[in-house]
Design a protein around this motif. Structure first.
Motif, short mmCIF file in Angstrom:
data_model
loop_
_atom_site.label_atom_id
_atom_site.label_comp_id
_atom_site.label_asym_id
_atom_site.label_seq_id
_atom_site.Cartn_x
_atom_site.Cartn_y
_atom_site.Cartn_z
N PRO A 66 0.82 -1.22 0.00
CA PRO A 66 0.00 0.00 0.00
C PRO A 66 0.85 1.26 0.00
CG PRO A 66 -0.73 -1.56 1.69
CD PRO A 66 0.59 -2.05 1.19
N LEU A 67 0.38 2.27 -0.70
CA LEU A 67 1.08 3.55 -0.76
C LEU A 67 1.19 4.18 0.63
CD1 LEU A 67 2.36 5.95 -2.18
CD2 LEU A 67 0.08 6.71 -2.86
N ILE A 68 0.14 4.04 1.42
CA ILE A 68 0.15 4.62 2.77
C ILE A 68 1.25 3.98 3.62
CG2 ILE A 68 -1.58 2.99 3.60
CD1 ILE A 68 -1.29 6.61 4.75
N LEU A 69 1.50 2.68 3.41
CA LEU A 69 2.56 1.99 4.13
C LEU A 69 3.93 2.52 3.71
CD1 LEU A 69 3.66 -0.29 5.95
CD2 LEU A 69 3.49 -1.83 3.98
N GLN A 70 4.11 2.72 2.40
CA GLN A 70 5.37 3.26 1.89
C GLN A 70 5.63 4.66 2.44
OE1 GLN A 70 4.83 2.97 -2.36
NE2 GLN A 70 4.22 0.83 -2.19
N LEU A 71 4.56 5.45 2.52
CA LEU A 71 4.68 6.81 3.05
C LEU A 71 5.09 6.78 4.52
CD1 LEU A 71 4.22 9.87 2.63
CD2 LEU A 71 1.83 9.50 3.24
N MET A 72 4.48 5.91 5.29
CA MET A 72 4.79 5.80 6.71
C MET A 72 6.21 5.29 6.94
SD MET A 72 2.23 6.86 8.45
CE MET A 72 0.47 7.21 8.29
#
Length: 219
Positions: A66-72
């Protein structure tokens, strides 16, 4: 319905300031993703496994998480491991740019492979160097075929940009959330943000359609 937009009016300029912040990091992310995606696509179509395998692994990782995981991970986990605090803007650009590059690389790879093989053979027969062949002959032709897919990726990236609000970046979404929390009224500021996002996507879609028509007319 308990709606009162009169309370939101004084906060509209504050929300509108988020447009510039959103477009700034999205534009840089798109440019970063396009350049890196092009490089990855060229690595994928080569016969050299030392270039092809890392590019394939990279794409698999960034498309499979997930993109949100990469961002975090970029904003919170890397500083934990390195001791270096990454600025919010840089975290956003890296996450969205690296993620976009994975998708862009597949789009460009498919576009390159769709170009008539005879073009490649003719260029090789004339002794055109590989880099020049790609930049002057193959990529321009591939771009005409993949433009709709690229525009769709950029539109998706713009919509998903709202995720940066989770790390505190003062984009359009974050400002709408702040206004909602201050006034204890969430529907009105979020509705305004939604309308602005729709307008941006509408404009971007029409720009893409215009560029696509111009490119087809030049054939």
């Amino acid at each position: 319905m308990n709606l009162d937009f009169s309370q939101i009016v004084p906060s509209i300029p504050f929300i509108l300031e988020g447009i510039g912040a959103t477009l700034k990091f999205v534009s840089v992310s798109i440019l970063f993703g396009l350049v890196l995606g092009t490089i990855l696509a060229l690595c994928k179509i080569t016969n050299k496994k030392i270039l092809k395998w890392p590019a394939d692994i990279y794409t698999s990782i960034f498309r499979g998480t997930p993109l949100i995981l990469q961002l975090m991970l970029i904003h919170y986990a890397i500083p934990q491991l390195t001791g270096y605090d990454i600025a919010i803007f840089l975290s956003a650009v890296l996450a969205f740019g690296l993620n976009s590059a994975a998708y862009v690389s597949e789009i460009i790879r498919a576009g390159i492979l769709a170009v008539d093989q005879g073009q490649v053979e003719a260029a090789e027969a004339l002794g055109v160097p590989y880099p020049a062949m790609m930049l002057s002959i193959i990529l321009p032709q591939a771009l005409k075929n993949i433009l709709p897919a690229l525009m769709n990726e950029f539109i998706t990236l713009t919509k998903e940009s709202a995720l940066v609000s989770t790390i505190g970046y003062m984009d359009l979404m974050r400002r709408a959330e702040i206004v909602g929390a201050q006034l204890y009224r969430n529907f009105e500021p979020l509705l305004i943000a939604g309308i602005i996002y729709w307008i941006m996507i509408f404009i971007l879609t029409n720009i893409g359609s215009f560029v696509e028509r111009r490119m087809r007319q030049s054939d």
